[in-house]
Design an enzyme around this catalytic site. Structure first.
Site, short mmCIF file in Angstrom:
data_model
loop_
_atom_site.label_atom_id
_atom_site.label_comp_id
_atom_site.label_asym_id
_atom_site.label_seq_id
_atom_site.Cartn_x
_atom_site.Cartn_y
_atom_site.Cartn_z
N ASP A 231 -10.08 -11.10 7.14
CA ASP A 231 -9.52 -9.85 7.33
C ASP A 231 -10.58 -9.01 7.75
O ASP A 231 -10.18 -7.92 8.58
CB ASP A 231 -9.15 -9.69 5.89
N LYS B 58 -8.73 -2.54 0.71
CA LYS B 58 -8.78 -1.71 1.67
C LYS B 58 -9.45 -0.32 1.76
O LYS B 58 -9.71 0.31 2.55
CB LYS B 58 -7.14 -1.12 2.12
N SER C 290 -1.53 -6.81 9.05
CA SER C 290 -0.87 -7.69 7.77
C SER C 290 0.04 -8.47 8.46
O SER C 290 1.15 -7.74 8.87
CB SER C 290 -0.81 -6.81 6.68
N HIS D 60 -10.88 -4.89 12.01
CA HIS D 60 -9.68 -5.49 10.93
C HIS D 60 -9.42 -6.82 11.88
O HIS D 60 -8.54 -6.78 12.64
CB HIS D 60 -8.70 -4.59 11.11
N ARG E 105 1.29 -12.37 -2.32
CA ARG E 105 -0.17 -12.51 -2.09
C ARG E 105 -0.84 -13.56 -2.81
O ARG E 105 -0.46 -13.67 -3.97
CB ARG E 105 -0.84 -11.24 -1.97
N ARG F 116 0.81 -1.24 0.08
CA ARG F 116 -0.01 -0.09 0.02
C ARG F 116 0.71 1.17 -0.09
O ARG F 116 2.05 1.18 0.37
CB ARG F 116 -0.89 0.07 1.23
N LYS G 194 -3.61 -13.39 10.87
CA LYS G 194 -5.02 -13.63 10.72
C LYS G 194 -5.58 -14.84 9.91
O LYS G 194 -6.47 -15.39 10.34
CB LYS G 194 -5.58 -12.29 10.44
N THR G 195 -4.98 -14.80 8.68
CA THR G 195 -5.43 -15.66 7.81
C THR G 195 -5.03 -17.11 8.16
O THR G 195 -5.93 -18.10 8.10
CB THR G 195 -4.91 -15.28 6.29
#
Length: 523
Positions: free
Chosen positions: A251, A195, A232, A214, A315, A54, A236-237
């Site tokens: 997410d 996002k 990130s 988030h 990703r 980002r 989490k994933t």
């Protein structure tokens, strides 16, 4: 339901448009136009050039009367004058006139009472495939009735003029809540689309009494829901993709009076170091229809997930139904357990610790973690950082709005909260090593199952945390981080350094109560 608004972005277009194309069609176009290539496992691989993460310094919100007193203006939410945005938008309309464009109509938000009808317009087919897989895909009937409430226009080859447009570079991510429009220009990184809509939802939903979060979420066989907050790369994933539990989403979620719902229809997994052994569900999800971003391929076009020469922020974007036992639509009940995930680059936080309500509020407002390599421009190795509510880059409103909503829900539903360090142990980054994923999974499972809450605990003298003395399947020596360092005095010095950073950061939360302020580390 969000108030629908007629789409303003398609007026006067003269070029060819492809509306709600199938993944196969989009893949055909992406490969045929040489935007991406087909890999040995059937996924498509695209590269994003200079931008592999980002661009937060290029993100702006239009400052007009409808939002001026609601936005937390500053480095995260940079203001843009309405006339500047209008001038850019008019140039963009001219740019789009003759272009061949790809258009996705769908939704953000699985709960019909709170979902946002969106339209995503892209000049690249692979970007539209990304939108198709990441957002919620409409049924045929929903498509017929779809009325766009917010539009995203993603145009990597359109550049802004920093001198004329008062921007920081030729790249721009700008949202206008009045025009219901997001413009993404000058970057190929697909994550800006998801996002941007997340930021939009974070602005809209609190007015409906819904807490945007988030976090990832999953649910067990007894309808017990767990939330995983984190920035990130903190897990989490990975941790929410559990073969013993159903995945709600990886997410972005909302927490309404009825329970939790996913904002998205897909997953955007970091895949650096991905292995079939450690992350079998994600591994198996990378197949036809999946978009790989910046992943290195060998001579046979087989992905090399361990090669980070282009970026550590590789990703994979795939529809959530590629994960076995996923919840569709992504709606579940009220959470029982919350886990705050942090990748501690100092290597001094316990691998898991129990938080009371005040400690939960302290650590939610703090949002301590490490920015991991590649997630933002210029980040090449882990950097200690504080990201309020574990999602500061995506929060348009002041932090206390989200924190107060979470605190109320934790107390109302008596939710158990844990802080989980998925970062380093035995020393800081460069000396210690990353937490063993197998042990982290075991501790997380014990927290969710309820067995961990029954264990005995000791108090951490510096961080004021409750550390379990044992957890089945995990060596007890690992539970107390001081025991993992060769030099305990070096641990104490590094721990006190991090504790000081906590205090320095938290000083800005003047609205927090004394009990919350005192719940943090002791200096």
């Amino acid at each position: 339901m969000m108030t629908p608004m007629t789409n303003i972005s398609l007026f006067n277009l003269k070029g060819k448009t492809h509306v709600n194309s199938t993944p196969a069609e989009l893949i055909e176009h992406a490969v045929g136009r040489e935007e991406a290539i087909l890999t040995a496992n059937g996924a498509v691989r695209a590269t994003t050039g200079h931008f592999t993460g980002r661009s937060p310094k290029d993100k702006f919100t239009v400052n007009d009367s409808s939002v001026s007193d609601q936005i937390d203006w500053g480095a995260v939410n940079q203001p843009m004058a309405p006339e500047k945005f209008e001038r850019i938008y008019k140039r963009l309309q001219q740019y789009l006139l003759e272009k061949e464009l790809y258009i996705f109509n769908g939704f953000a938000g699985a709960d019909p009472d709170h979902r946002l009808p969106i339209q995503v317009i892209t000049e690249y087919a692979w970007h539209n495939l990304f939108a198709h897989q990441l957002f919620i895909r409409p049924s045929e009937q929903e498509l017929q009735e779809h009325q766009t409430a917010f539009t995203v226009i993603n145009v990597p080859n359109f550049k802004v003029n920093p001198q004329e447009d008062d921007t920081n570079s030729e790249t721009l991510i700008a949202v206008s809540f009045t025009k219901k429009l997001v413009i993404i220009a000058g970057t190929h990184y697909a994550g800006e689309m998801k996002k941007s809509i997340f930021s939009v939802m974070n602005y809209l939903l609190p007015e409906q009494g819904v807490l945007p979060m988030h976090c990832s979420a999953n649910v067990g066989k007894n309808d017990d829901v767990a939330l995983f907050f984190g920035l990130s790369g903190t897990g989490k994933t990975t941790l929410s993709a559990d073969s013993e539990r159903a995945l709600i989403g990886d997410d972005e979620h909302g927490w309404s009076k009825k329970g939790v719902f996913n904002f998205e229809g897909g997953c955007y997994a970091k895949c650096i170091g991905l292995s079939e052994e450690n992350e079998p569900q994600i591994w198996q999800a990378i197949r036809f229809g999946t978009v790989l971003e910046n992943v290195i391929l060998d001579d046979t076009r087989t992905p090399d997930f361990h090669d980070g020469t282009r970026t550590e922020n590789t990703r994979a974007a795939y529809p959530i139904e590629y994960i076995p036992n996923s919840v569709i639509p992504g709606i579940a009940g009220t959470p029982n357990v919350i886990l705050f995930l942090t990748a501690d680059a100092f290597g001094v936080l316990p691998p898991i610790s129990k938080l009371n309500a005040d400690q939960a509020m302290y650590h939610f407002l703090s949002g301590y973690t490490s920015k991991l390599a590649g997630t933002e421009r210029g980040v090449t190795e882990p950097e200690a950082t504080f990201s309020t509510c574990f999602g500061a880059p995506f929060l348009p409103r002041p932090a206390h709005v989200y924190a107060e909503m979470l605190g109320e829900k934790i107390r109302e539903h008596q939710v158990q909260v844990y802080l989980v360090n998925t970062g380093w142990t035995g020393g800081p980054y460069g000396t210690g090593k990353r937490m063993n994923l197998r042990y982290t999974r075991r501790m997380v499972s014990a927290a969710i199952e309820g067995s961990l809450v029954k264990e005995s605990y000791i108090a951490d003298p510096i961080f004021n945390l409750q550390i379990p003395t044992q957890c089945e399947g995990v060596p007890s020596v690992l539970l107390n981080p001081r025991n993992t360092w060769k030099d305990p005095e070096a641990y104490d010095m590094k721990a006190k350094e991090l504790a000081g950073l906590f205090h320095q950061h938290f000083a800005k939360f003047t609205q927090a109560s004394d009990t919350i302020k005192n719940a943090g580390p002791k200096v």
